[in-house]
Design a protein around this motif. Structure first.
Motif, PDB file in Angstrom:
ATOM      1  N   TYR A  47       9.218   6.027  -2.772  1.00  0.00           N
ATOM      2  CA  TYR A  47      10.541   5.632  -2.394  1.00  0.00           C
ATOM      3  C   TYR A  47      11.415   5.848  -3.441  1.00  0.00           C
ATOM      4  N   GLU A  48      11.029   5.843  -4.741  1.00  0.00           N
ATOM      5  CA  GLU A  48      12.133   6.188  -5.670  1.00  0.00           C
ATOM      6  C   GLU A  48      12.978   7.624  -5.596  1.00  0.00           C
ATOM      7  N   GLY A  49      12.222   8.668  -5.113  1.00  0.00           N
ATOM      8  CA  GLY A  49      12.768   9.791  -4.917  1.00  0.00           C
ATOM      9  C   GLY A  49      13.698   9.998  -4.082  1.00  0.00           C
ATOM     10  N   VAL A 127       3.684   1.276   0.664  1.00  0.00           N
ATOM     11  CA  VAL A 127       3.433   0.105   1.232  1.00  0.00           C
ATOM     12  C   VAL A 127       3.613  -1.044   0.088  1.00  0.00           C
ATOM     13  N   GLN A 128       2.725  -0.531  -0.903  1.00  0.00           N
ATOM     14  CA  GLN A 128       2.733  -1.436  -2.044  1.00  0.00           C
ATOM     15  C   GLN A 128       3.912  -1.604  -2.881  1.00  0.00           C
ATOM     16  N   GLN A 129       4.604  -0.419  -2.729  1.00  0.00           N
ATOM     17  CA  GLN A 129       6.006  -0.425  -3.354  1.00  0.00           C
ATOM     18  C   GLN A 129       6.826  -1.756  -2.823  1.00  0.00           C
ATOM     19  N   GLN A 130       6.958  -1.277  -1.491  1.00  0.00           N
ATOM     20  CA  GLN A 130       7.650  -2.198  -0.800  1.00  0.00           C
ATOM     21  C   GLN A 130       7.478  -3.794  -0.832  1.00  0.00           C
ATOM     22  N   VAL A 131       6.137  -3.908  -0.659  1.00  0.00           N
ATOM     23  CA  VAL A 131       5.460  -5.310  -0.828  1.00  0.00           C
ATOM     24  C   VAL A 131       5.985  -5.744  -2.252  1.00  0.00           C
ATOM     25  N   SER A 132       5.544  -5.065  -3.204  1.00  0.00           N
ATOM     26  CA  SER A 132       5.370  -5.748  -4.410  1.00  0.00           C
ATOM     27  C   SER A 132       6.938  -5.773  -5.178  1.00  0.00           C
ATOM     28  N   SER A 133       7.977  -4.912  -4.616  1.00  0.00           N
ATOM     29  CA  SER A 133       9.196  -4.725  -4.966  1.00  0.00           C
ATOM     30  C   SER A 133       9.982  -5.677  -4.357  1.00  0.00           C
ATOM     31  N   GLY A 139      10.664  -6.450   5.747  1.00  0.00           N
ATOM     32  CA  GLY A 139      10.704  -6.805   7.556  1.00  0.00           C
ATOM     33  C   GLY A 139       9.660  -6.014   8.167  1.00  0.00           C
ATOM     34  N   LEU A 140       9.734  -4.598   7.986  1.00  0.00           N
ATOM     35  CA  LEU A 140       8.987  -3.831   8.639  1.00  0.00           C
ATOM     36  C   LEU A 140       7.451  -3.947   8.321  1.00  0.00           C
ATOM     37  N   VAL A 141       7.348  -3.878   7.060  1.00  0.00           N
ATOM     38  CA  VAL A 141       5.932  -4.039   6.634  1.00  0.00           C
ATOM     39  C   VAL A 141       5.385  -5.302   7.022  1.00  0.00           C
ATOM     40  N   ARG A 142       6.265  -6.702   6.962  1.00  0.00           N
ATOM     41  CA  ARG A 142       5.604  -7.796   7.791  1.00  0.00           C
ATOM     42  C   ARG A 142       5.209  -7.330   9.315  1.00  0.00           C
ATOM     43  N   ARG A 143       6.230  -6.902   9.957  1.00  0.00           N
ATOM     44  CA  ARG A 143       5.708  -6.795  11.384  1.00  0.00           C
ATOM     45  C   ARG A 143       4.516  -6.069  11.631  1.00  0.00           C
ATOM     46  N   HIS A 144       4.631  -4.720  10.765  1.00  0.00           N
ATOM     47  CA  HIS A 144       3.329  -4.011  10.914  1.00  0.00           C
ATOM     48  C   HIS A 144       1.967  -4.907  10.541  1.00  0.00           C
ATOM     49  N   LEU A 145       1.997  -5.487   9.506  1.00  0.00           N
ATOM     50  CA  LEU A 145       0.939  -6.196   8.932  1.00  0.00           C
ATOM     51  C   LEU A 145       0.500  -7.373   9.600  1.00  0.00           C
ATOM     52  N   SER A 146       1.709  -7.844  10.569  1.00  0.00           N
ATOM     53  CA  SER A 146       1.204  -8.702  11.603  1.00  0.00           C
ATOM     54  C   SER A 146       0.278  -8.312  12.649  1.00  0.00           C
TER      55      SER A 146
END
Lengths: 224, 224
Positions: A47-49, A127-133, A139-146
DNA sequence: CATCGTTTTGACCACGAGGTCAAACTCGAA
DNA sequence: TTCGAGTTTGACCTCGTGGTCAAAACGATG
């Protein structure tokens, strides 16, 4: 975000620009090139790049087009992530639909999960980046996870209680942790004490065996 | 950055002749204030929130002092992380030194691990951030991970083989994944489908029970 | 008081981020 | 051939980042 509404702007050409909005055509090759470039960049550098400049350059296109077509970098990246998650969900959903004993189905799901991870090596990191930072796309991750959690819960319903420490949601979290963390930690593990390349064939197979063993241990314990 | 550094070296060299060293006294209250501010900021806002400006402002001190005392932001943050890891390692090391049966010792380690996580709520996020984004401080994480892995391996030596899918390193990775990921995912879980606040007392206790159950299942399976 | 090394400040720099915009270009239809 | 909508460009803006620097302030020592 209704994209359907934006489609039919062309008809009112010479009339007047009362609701004078833009009508960028996202099916345009350049728009797609940007999307592809973003996806490639995401896979390679995480994601940084991702930056409007980097994506545009990669696509061989002017930076302004990023905003012309996608409005903002956030929106562009959201599209890319959506693609990613959709692919993941699709492959998982298929495996969940399998037949056989519970044990067989669980192992099938794990295999598909691991296959996806091995194929999309950047996935875990992203995923981990989004979650941990607490990135902008949680929101996207949450929906997916759900959604995926829903599948797990359904599958495990016959052996897990609805609440408490043995509820399906705990196992979902634990299992996905066991799977995903290997891939995020692998680069670190590799340079030093893991011995061989953690992404090498044997190492991956060994890890896979471990995960299978882990859930077997869980299932055995649950059957009491 | 490389060119700028080179320029600077030249300038200094010709101006001062000898190996122009700085002699900042890091035990100075301001230096410590910066360190404390960085630590607080890290805990509150994660690695993103860290910037020379933010830290200096928080410490009520001029931004330039960050560089005067610590050379660079990276070095400052390294110090903070080092503190963090040292605390973690210390608490773990103590628990590893405990007595009793293997099962008792493992549970003790887990409890201490979870205690640390609950006390230092930012810890999981920080580690995961560094790991998953290949941050500048992965080296630190690797060293830390390596040391803790050593402890686990020693503890599990009597029940796990030296290699293969049941090697101690796999369990170390899996267990720490199960522990740590709850805390990184909790914020996401909370807003929606987890039900209660994942950081609430009952939720934490439930998760703790789950983790204990998990390793019991593993130990039971290993005893065959 | 004067001196000299340490500490502290605030102005300043370069860079890259996201984003805007008017002008130029393209190209099919009138 | 002209027109105009859609497309593309490059210059430009603001902001925050890490980092530098000369000069001022401080503080002990002679």
């Amino acid at each position: 975000m209704g994209e359907a509404a934006a489609k039919q702007e062309k008809a009112r050409g010479s009339a007047e620009g009362k609701a004078g909005e833009r009508t960028p055509d996202r099916s345009n090759p350049r728009a797609q090139a940007l999307l592809d470039a973003a996806e490639a960049l995401l896979a390679e550098t995480g994601y940084e790049g991702l930056s409007a400049r980097a994506v545009a350059e990669r696509a061989g296109v002017n930076k302004g087009l990023v905003f012309y077509y996608w409005g903002s970098t956030a929106e562009l990246f959201e599209q890319v992530l959506e693609r990613y998650y959709a692919a993941h969900k699709a492959s998982l959903a298929e495996s969940f639909a399998g037949e056989g004993s519970l044990r067989e189905r669980v192992h099938e799901v794990i295999d598909v999960y691991l296959d996806f991870m091995e194929t999309h090596r950047a996935y875990a990191r992203i995923v981990q980046q989004q979650v941990s930072s607490g990135g902008p796309h949680v929101g996207l991750v949450r929906r997916h996870l759900s959604e995926v959690l829903g599948m797990t819960t359904a599958m495990l319903a016959e052996v897990t209680p609805e609440s408490g420490p043995l509820a399906a949601r705990h196992f979902h979290l634990s299992l996905s942790a066991v799977v995903i963390n290997y891939f995020t930690y692998a680069p670190i593990l590799g340079e030093g004490f893991w011995g061989t390349d953690p992404f090498g064939e044997e190492a991956l197979a060994e890890r896979r065996a471990h995960v299978h063993w882990v859930v077997d241990a869980w299932l055995a314990a649950l059957e009491r």
